[in-house]
Design a protein around this motif. Structure first.
Motif, PDB file in Angstrom:
ATOM      1  N   CYS A 190       0.860  -1.190   0.000  1.00 64.63           N
ATOM      2  CA  CYS A 190       0.000   0.000   0.000  1.00 64.63           C
ATOM      3  C   CYS A 190       0.890   1.232   0.000  1.00 64.63           C
TER       4      CYS A 190
ATOM      5  N   GLU B 121       0.885   5.209  -0.041  1.00 64.60           N
ATOM      6  CA  GLU B 121      -0.055   6.272   0.308  1.00 64.60           C
ATOM      7  C   GLU B 121       0.614   7.640   0.249  1.00 64.60           C
TER       8      GLU B 121
ATOM      9  N   LEU C 176      -3.292   5.051  -2.349  1.00 66.60           N
ATOM     10  CA  LEU C 176      -4.201   5.966  -1.659  1.00 66.60           C
ATOM     11  C   LEU C 176      -3.649   7.381  -1.769  1.00 66.60           C
ATOM     12  N   HIS C 177      -4.522   8.346  -2.021  1.00 67.97           N
ATOM     13  CA  HIS C 177      -4.059   9.731  -2.099  1.00 67.97           C
ATOM     14  C   HIS C 177      -5.225  10.678  -1.824  1.00 67.97           C
TER      15      HIS C 177
ATOM     16  N   TYR D  79      -6.811   1.881  -6.808  1.00 66.09           N
ATOM     17  CA  TYR D  79      -6.515   3.294  -6.524  1.00 66.09           C
ATOM     18  C   TYR D  79      -7.737   3.934  -5.883  1.00 66.09           C
ATOM     19  N   TRP D  80      -7.522   4.595  -4.732  1.00 66.42           N
ATOM     20  CA  TRP D  80      -8.577   5.326  -4.029  1.00 66.42           C
ATOM     21  C   TRP D  80      -8.129   6.775  -3.835  1.00 66.42           C
ATOM     22  N   ARG D  81      -9.008   7.715  -4.217  1.00 69.05           N
ATOM     23  CA  ARG D  81      -8.762   9.149  -4.028  1.00 69.05           C
ATOM     24  C   ARG D  81      -9.753   9.681  -3.002  1.00 69.05           C
TER      25      ARG D  81
ATOM     26  N   SER E 163      -4.524  11.116   7.042  1.00 68.22           N
ATOM     27  CA  SER E 163      -4.503   9.961   7.940  1.00 68.22           C
ATOM     28  C   SER E 163      -4.400  10.375   9.401  1.00 68.22           C
TER      29      SER E 163
ATOM     30  N   ARG F 234     -10.424   4.926   5.312  1.00 66.70           N
ATOM     31  CA  ARG F 234      -9.046   4.615   4.910  1.00 66.70           C
ATOM     32  C   ARG F 234      -8.562   3.340   5.583  1.00 66.70           C
TER      33      ARG F 234
END
Length: 666
Positions: free
Chosen positions: A532, A534, A587-588, A616-618, A627, A638
């Motif tokens: 992962c 990030e 992750l971003h 991919y997660w935005r 975070s 998240r």
């Protein structure tokens, strides 16, 4: 710990001791998961522990930054509103009375400081340019003119037309705030001289100041005028006048070569002559979190220091006589401290306990004042890390490392493993409570983490070892060199020391530089079953122009991306994307200005076009700090995404997800 337990978290911070040493004000922040926000309150405790601590403010918003008046009869604090505005208030502390609203501003108010006579308060706040007078519709405002670097700031937004300025306001609310140091420059926190006639601030105000990373100390004469006390040598911050006004203590470092340890420095208030007090310690004196202005106390200055995962309070004589020595130390992280009237108050956290307030009296007796995290810990027990060391492959010392196992690991079953990598790289994992490690162990993973070369908490040469070999000063291996070797050596040592760890089910994850290193490792080794990455910087060349700190890398790498683009490309994970076969979760945050979301876009597009396993997660409306301080719901989501990802690939427990997560169909 489960993802939803993020909603139970309570954080204690910012202790401030009354002038007579009898009371301690501090800030308590709670997560409001239902309201998707944070609520913070100013609390008060008796330093002798004779009565239970209690809240002073209602905590309906975000109250903080308490500051005692010189006579101890009033307490100033700030209140931040959900719309970004803020206000400055003064509470009576010697009996009944009304709270006075001293100032209201559309921007945040920071670092309130009382004048010595108690009649005024100085503070820092952003001053909006005239374009903001056009209303709240940005489409109707004139365009921004950009004529310098550092025009934006992560989690703040555009600052080129909102410079951080310094104001002075009557403490009784009888008058408007007066601007005493304004734009286009960015100013640090103000500090009063003992006679109340001068404010010390730090700022870069030279010609082409944005091309240097040097903040000088400036003295503001409140009757008019300003002069620079230092002249573009060390970069200073957080000044504090000595008792007689002839000296100013600061935290300063040489920013021409990054990383250079921050030092405690004393300046002659007339000539600017500098005396560095802590160089012999060879440790970072500006930990994050926990950095505050050096604190004058009797014959000494108090300051924070990082060492081997701990953050301690040390003291040193301002004249340089004698050796610095620890005051509050041990296997813990001190995140804030203050001293007055013979009482030293501090907030500290350990690997198994959330931060709490402690005091140490003039006799050296330490007493705990709060147990605000007890309810959380009673409901959510914490796993305890085991510290060990591993010889670095570089041969210049041992790497501090930790292994934390799940509380409920069944006998005889092998555990999936996560290698966690910190950001920075100039930071350290420490002996502090960290929600992520408790979340990962709560899902059945053993977690390995360490402070490889490039980290702080060790010598300056240790932190500088990852500067590229092309750097003209202090060359090293470059990013992805000895730092990567240290991480793999620690992982190997952890697997060798504990046969319950499954070497076939190892994942890797990290954020920011930790995300960079995750992307780097999966492009250079095939030993991880999943990863992962990030908020990573995956292309160092484009990071140098897309980041809010554009231009910074030339000091960290010793060469510019204009003169040596090959150096930036060689150290960029994007250059090795064809070699990535490890399933990768990206992750971003979409409003991340430190590592722009284009860094994640580059990696995802390349991996997808190459047919690599990638997800991919935005996260919308979030910054680089998502975070840690993003919206509570996004923090929960998240954690669920990460645990679900590794659960699918490593076999740890997958979380119960209530929202519409597509993997519920997998």
């Amino acid at each position: 710990m489960q993802p939803a337990d993020i909603g139970r978290l309570v954080t204690v911070a910012d202790p401030k001791v009354s002038p007579d040493g009898r009371r301690v004000a501090f800030v308590v922040t709670r997560v409001d998961l239902e309201g998707n926000s944070y609520r913070s309150t100013v609390w008060l405790a008796d330093a002798d522990g004779s009565s239970a601590p209690f809240p002073l403010t209602a905590g309906e918003h975000r109250d903080g930054q308490p500051a005692w008046s010189p006579d101890g009869r009033r307490l100033a604090f700030t209140r931040n509103q959900e719309d970004g505005g803020s206000s400055l208030h003064v509470l009576p502390m010697d009996g009944p009375g009304e709270t006075v609203t001293v100032c209201v501003r559309p921007e945040g108010i920071g670092a309130p400081a009382w004048s010595p006579d108690g009649s005024r308060l100085a503070f820092a706040s952003r001053e909006r340019a005239s374009r903001y007078a056009e209303g709240d519709d940005d489409r109707a405002r004139p365009p921004r003119r950009i004529d310098r670097l550092y025009s934006r700031l992560d989690d703040v937004g555009w600052i080129i037309d909102r410079p951080r300025s310094v104001f002075v306001v009557p403490a009784d609310g009888s008058g408007a705030a007066r601007l005493v140091a304004g734009g286009p420059y960015e100013h640090g926190d103000p500090a009063w001289s003992p006679d109340g006639r001068t404010l010390a601030v730090t700022a870069a105000r030279s010609k082409d100041w944005d091309l240097e990373l040097i903040d000088d100390v400036h003295l503001i004469d409140l009757d008019g005028g300003m002069r620079a006390l230092t002249n573009r040598g060390l970069s200073h911050r957080l000044p504090a006048f000595g008792p007689n006004g002839s000296s100013i203590a600061t935290i300063a470092q040489d920013n021409r070569v990054i990383h250079s340890h921050a030092q405690i420095v004393v300046l002659d208030a007339s000539t600017g002559e500098e005396r560095v007090l802590t160089a012999a310690l060879d440790r970072q004196c500006a930990p994050h979190p926990g950095t505050r202005a050096p604190l004058w106390h009797g014959d000494h200055l108090l300051f924070s220091l990082e060492d081997g995962g701990d953050v301690a309070v040390w003291r040193v004589r301002p004249d340089g006589a004698g050796a610095p020595e620890p005051v509050v130390d041990g296997p813990r992280v001190v995140t804030g401290f203050d001293v007055a009237g013979g009482t030293l108050a501090f907030v500290a956290t350990t690997a198994t306990e959330l931060p709490e307030v402690y005091v140490r009296d003039a006799n050296g007796t330490e007493r705990r004042l709060t147990s605000l995290g007890k309810a959380f810990h009673d409901a959510v027990p914490s796993a305890r890390p085991e510290h060990f060391t591993v010889p670095s492959p570089a041969g210049d010392g041992d790497v501090d490392a930790w292994l934390v196992r799940p509380l409920d690991s069944p006998d005889g079953e092998r555990l999936p493993v996560l290698l966690s990598i910190h950001g920075g790289p100039m930071s350290q994992y420490g002996n502090s409570w960290f929600d992520e490690f408790q979340l990962w162990t709560g899902a059945g993973y053993a977690v390995v983490y360490c402070n490889p070369h490039g980290s702080t908490g060790r010598s300056e040469s240790w932190a500088q070892a990852i500067r590229p070999p092309e750097a003209s000063e202090v060359p090293g291996t470059g990013w992805g060199g000895v730092d990567a070797a240290d991480l793999l050596a620690v992982l190997d040592a952890a697997l060798a020391r504990d046969s319950s760890l499954d070497p076939e089910r190892v994942g890797v994850l990290g954020g920011s530089y930790g995300g960079y290193m995750t992307s780097w490792l999966v492009g250079h080794t095939h030993r991880f079953a999943a990863a992962c990455s990030e908020r990573a910087c995956n292309n160092l060349e484009s990071e140098e122009w897309s980041s809010d700190s554009a231009g910074y890398f030339r000091y960290e790498f010793g060469v510019t991306h204009l003169d040596r683009p090959d150096v930036y490309r060689r150290m960029s994970p994007m250059s090795y994307v064809r070699d990535i076969d490890t399933p990768l979760l990206i992750l971003h945050a979409e409003d991340d200005l430190r590592c722009h979301v284009e860094q994640a876009d580059q990696l995802f597009v390349a991996m997808r076009m190459l047919g690599k396993p990638v997800e991919y997660w935005r996260f919308p409306a979030e910054s680089h700090e998502m975070s840690r301080s993003g919206s509570p719901r996004h923090r929960v989501q998240r954690a669920e995404i990460i645990l679900d990802w590794f659960g699918r690939h490593l076999g740890g427990r997958r979380p119960a997800i209530s929202w519409d997560h597509p993997s519920r169909q997998l």
